[in-house]
Write an enzyme that holds these catalytic residues in place. Structure first.
Site, short mmCIF file in Angstrom:
data_model
loop_
_atom_site.label_atom_id
_atom_site.label_comp_id
_atom_site.label_asym_id
_atom_site.label_seq_id
_atom_site.Cartn_x
_atom_site.Cartn_y
_atom_site.Cartn_z
N GLU A 36 0.87 -1.18 0.00
CA GLU A 36 0.00 0.00 0.00
C GLU A 36 0.91 1.24 0.00
O GLU A 36 1.95 1.26 0.67
CB GLU A 36 -0.83 -0.06 1.29
CG GLU A 36 -1.76 1.09 1.54
CD GLU A 36 -2.49 0.92 2.91
OE1 GLU A 36 -2.05 0.08 3.74
OE2 GLU A 36 -3.48 1.63 3.13
N LYS A 84 -9.53 1.97 -1.82
CA LYS A 84 -9.71 1.29 -0.52
C LYS A 84 -11.06 1.62 0.10
O LYS A 84 -11.41 2.80 0.30
CB LYS A 84 -8.57 1.70 0.42
CG LYS A 84 -8.52 0.94 1.73
CD LYS A 84 -7.28 1.36 2.53
CE LYS A 84 -7.10 0.56 3.80
NZ LYS A 84 -5.86 0.94 4.52
N CYS A 103 -5.00 -3.59 2.54
CA CYS A 103 -4.69 -3.65 3.98
C CYS A 103 -5.92 -3.91 4.85
O CYS A 103 -6.47 -4.99 4.83
CB CYS A 103 -3.95 -2.38 4.39
SG CYS A 103 -2.96 -2.65 5.89
C1 ACM Z 1 -3.87 -0.22 7.15
O1 ACM Z 1 -4.97 -0.39 6.64
N1 ACM Z 1 -2.91 0.42 6.53
C2 ACM Z 1 -3.59 -0.75 8.50
#
Ligand code: ACM
Length: 262
Positions: free
Chosen positions: A38, A109, A142
């Site tokens: 990420e 995301k 993530c």
């Molecule tokens: C995250 O979502 N970077 C912990």
């Protein structure tokens, strides 16, 4: 199909350095799909929205995106990479999928973690699996792992492999991915970063490394160390992700009792 991750510690704000380091690492290996962490090109701990904007990129004109496109074409490889996307004034914590013919997909995301909520808008793309000649590639980023619906939706949409760019700080994800893969019968490539960041007066964030390739039977095909840079490739058979039968009575998709879940 050869899939892998590149685990390293990006240098905050040094986009050219992080991208070049990644290009060198990918150039040196033989793989079909490489997943990067990420926000692999910028680092993670922004201190202001202005700073996040200054490090964000537009698709398809941004420096990182153009570089990854070129690399994908030159190496005949698929790459999933986490970047800060700037789209019409909004910032998204996104991942881009490039292939030999250019940009294939963008995922924004869905579940923002902690201070990401200060800089980014929640993703609006939903979960997609892109068909490619090497298999169907789905993406989550993530903290999306914490919501089982993310991996489930990707699997229901046909993902063979979940590409999972990460900047994990909590310890649970590598073990949890065993269950995510088992319950959906998919492969996952979790590409995490190492190192730590402490910007200005913010708390230190320690990233846990432990990037992982997990099989549809919940086997950990490889787990990286918690602190070392590593590029790792595994050979996988995506046919194993396409058989959702557990035995002659149970199919993990057709056995779902959707009406009782609502
Ligand atoms: C995250 O979502 N970077 C912990």
């Amino acid at each position: 199909m050869k899939v892998g991750f590149y685990q390293f510690a990006p240098e905050f704000g040094n986009v050219k350095f992080n991208v070049q380091k990644t290009v060198d690492a990918i150039t040196a290996v033989d793989a079909d799909l490489i997943v990067l962490p990420e926000l692999f090109n910028t680092g993670y701990q922004f201190i202001s929205r202005k700073e996040a904007i200054s490090l964000s990129e537009k698709i398809p004109t941004g420096y990182t995106i153009k570089t990854l496109k070129k690399l994908s074409a030159k190496k005949n490889i698929y790459i999933v990479a986490g970047i800060a996307e700037n789209s019409e004034g909004k910032l998204y914590n996104s991942a881009i999928l490039t292939g030999p013919d250019g940009i294939i997909g963008i995922y924004r995301k869905t579940h923002l973690f902690y201070e990401e909520k200060l800089w980014f808008s929640p993703g609006d793309t939903g979960f997609k699996a892109w068909p490619t000649p090497i298999g169907n590639i789905g993406i989550m980023i993530c903290f999306d792992w914490f919501f089982p619906e993310s991996a489930r939706t990707l699997a229901l949409r046909g993902a063979d492999v979940i590409a999972h760019p990460s900047n994990l700080v909590l310890p649970y994800c590598p073990d949890a991915m065993v269950t995510r893969c088992l319950e959906n019968r998919v492969f996952a490539v979790t590409s995490n970063r190492t190192g730590s960041e402490k910007r200005r007066d913010k708390e230190r964030l320690e990233f846990i490394g432990k990037s992982q390739i997990t099989s549809p039977r919940g086997e950990i095909l490889h787990r990286a160390s918690d602190n070392k840079e590593e590029i790792f490739i595994a050979e996988i058979d995506i046919g194993k992700a396409r058989n959702k039968n557990l035995n002659s009575f149970n199919n993990i998709f057709s056995d779902r009792r959707k009406k009782l879940y609502e």
